[in-house]
Design an enzyme around this catalytic site. Structure first.
Site, PDB file in Angstrom:
ATOM      1  CE  LYS A  35      -0.253   3.140   4.854  1.00 27.47           C
ATOM      2  NZ  LYS A  35      -0.181   3.285   6.332  1.00 27.47           N
ATOM      3  CD  GLU A  42      -5.467  -1.695   8.300  1.00 24.45           C
ATOM      4  OE1 GLU A  42      -4.477  -1.494   7.607  1.00 24.45           O
ATOM      5  OE2 GLU A  42      -6.447  -0.934   8.344  1.00 24.45           O
ATOM      6  N   GLY A  83       2.477   2.326  10.921  1.00 24.66           N
ATOM      7  CA  GLY A  83       3.307   3.511  10.784  1.00 24.66           C
ATOM      8  C   GLY A  83       3.942   3.981  12.078  1.00 24.66           C
ATOM      9  CB  SER A 123       5.175  -1.889  11.672  1.00 25.09           C
ATOM     10  OG  SER A 123       4.623  -0.600  11.820  1.00 25.09           O
ATOM     11  CG  ASN A 125      -1.772   1.228   1.338  1.00 28.71           C
ATOM     12  OD1 ASN A 125      -1.909   1.999   0.390  1.00 28.71           O
ATOM     13  ND2 ASN A 125      -2.362   1.430   2.511  1.00 28.71           N
ATOM     14  CD  GLU A 174      -3.085   5.353   6.798  1.00 29.97           C
ATOM     15  OE1 GLU A 174      -2.023   5.107   7.399  1.00 29.97           O
ATOM     16  OE2 GLU A 174      -3.196   5.313   5.555  1.00 29.97           O
ATOM     17  CG  HIS A 233      -5.823   1.425   5.253  1.00 25.36           C
ATOM     18  ND1 HIS A 233      -5.370   2.406   6.117  1.00 25.36           N
ATOM     19  CD2 HIS A 233      -4.779   0.575   5.066  1.00 25.36           C
ATOM     20  CE1 HIS A 233      -4.104   2.164   6.415  1.00 25.36           C
ATOM     21  NE2 HIS A 233      -3.724   1.057   5.798  1.00 25.36           N
TER      22      HIS A 233
END
Length: 252
Positions: free
Chosen positions: A11, A168, A174, A214, A9, A98, A96
């Site tokens: 991003k 996730e 991140g 990660s 991904n 985010e 996701h």
């Protein structure tokens, strides 16, 4: 046999020149190395058609980072499933963390998106996972159970086998933090058991579940060796071929 998958991904990273260079490097790597997993990327939407041109023989799956829950219409900035289908995209990330955090996306939104993607022949990568607060409160199993049921349990058995799930833990995205292989395995097994309770073990055993938190070259092999972890949804390490290729090679 469940599909083994390493998906990157990207991003909101890479200008067009750098994106093209990384795609060409990735294609060269894939063509010159035997891999024991499928390799997918989710570049920014601006680069989807370029990716399809570069990966014209479908050596590498091409996914959008999101898609609309609406089929078409006055939804400025959105990408429809029909648009993705028209460029022969492989599928889309859905839900996701985010998108949930910054754009208010809910499990119900995800349910509509997953259904629409499947109706158009696209592969949805459905993302779920708990926050640090939910983990500390001991709510992680219930949170993931609810996310899975609301987003996916309107599907038929044949449909859910076509969904890829990416667990996730939000607290490990991140941040440099990573769930231990045992923590990740616990949730992956939990998700598979939830699916088995609804659809039967045979169906559950066909669903690929990726870990997205990660993953790096130095921990990928241990994470991927867990019995219910079928690969990874990779963030930062997907932006450098050196790192991404080492993660792919964790399946060798």
């Amino acid at each position: 046999m469940r599909r083994k998958i390493v998906a990157g991904n990207w991003k909101m990273n890479k200008n067009v020149i750098d994106a093209q260079q990384l795609m060409i490097q990735l294609l060269s790597y894939k063509n010159n190395n035997a891999t024991n997993c499928e390799v997918w990327i989710a570049p920014p939407s601006l680069y989807l058609m370029m990716a399809k041109d570069i990966f014209e023989k479908d050596e590498i799956g091409v996914f959008s980072q999101d898609m609309s829950e609406h089929e078409s219409g006055a939804y400025t900035g959105e990408i429809s499933a029909d648009m993705l289908e028209s460029i022969d995209a492989t599928g889309s990330l859905i839900g996701h963390s985010e998108r949930r955090q910054y754009h208010g996306e809910t499990d119900s939104h995800c349910n509509r998106k997953v259904k629409l993607a499947l109706d158009k022949g696209l592969t949805p990568i459905y993302c779920n996972g708990e926050t640090l607060e939910q983990r500390k409160a001991g709510q992680h199993l219930e949170v993931v159970k609810n996310q899975t049921e609301v987003a996916l349990f309107t599907l038929s058995a044949e449909e859910i086998k076509k969904v890829v799930i990416a667990y996730e833990p939000v607290w490990a995205i991140g941040t440099g933090e990573t769930a231990s292989p045992e923590q990740a395995q616990e949730i992956h097994a939990h998700i598979r058991n939830i699916i088995a309770a609804k659809y039967g073990q045979e169906v559950a055993d066909e669903v690929s579940i990726l870990y997205g938190g990660s993953v790096k070259p130095d921990n990928a092999k241990e994470i991927f060796s867990q019995p219910d972890i079928d690969g990874g949804l990779i963030g930062g390490a997907a932006l450098k071929l050196e790192d991404f290729s080492k993660i792919i090679e964790a399946f060798n």
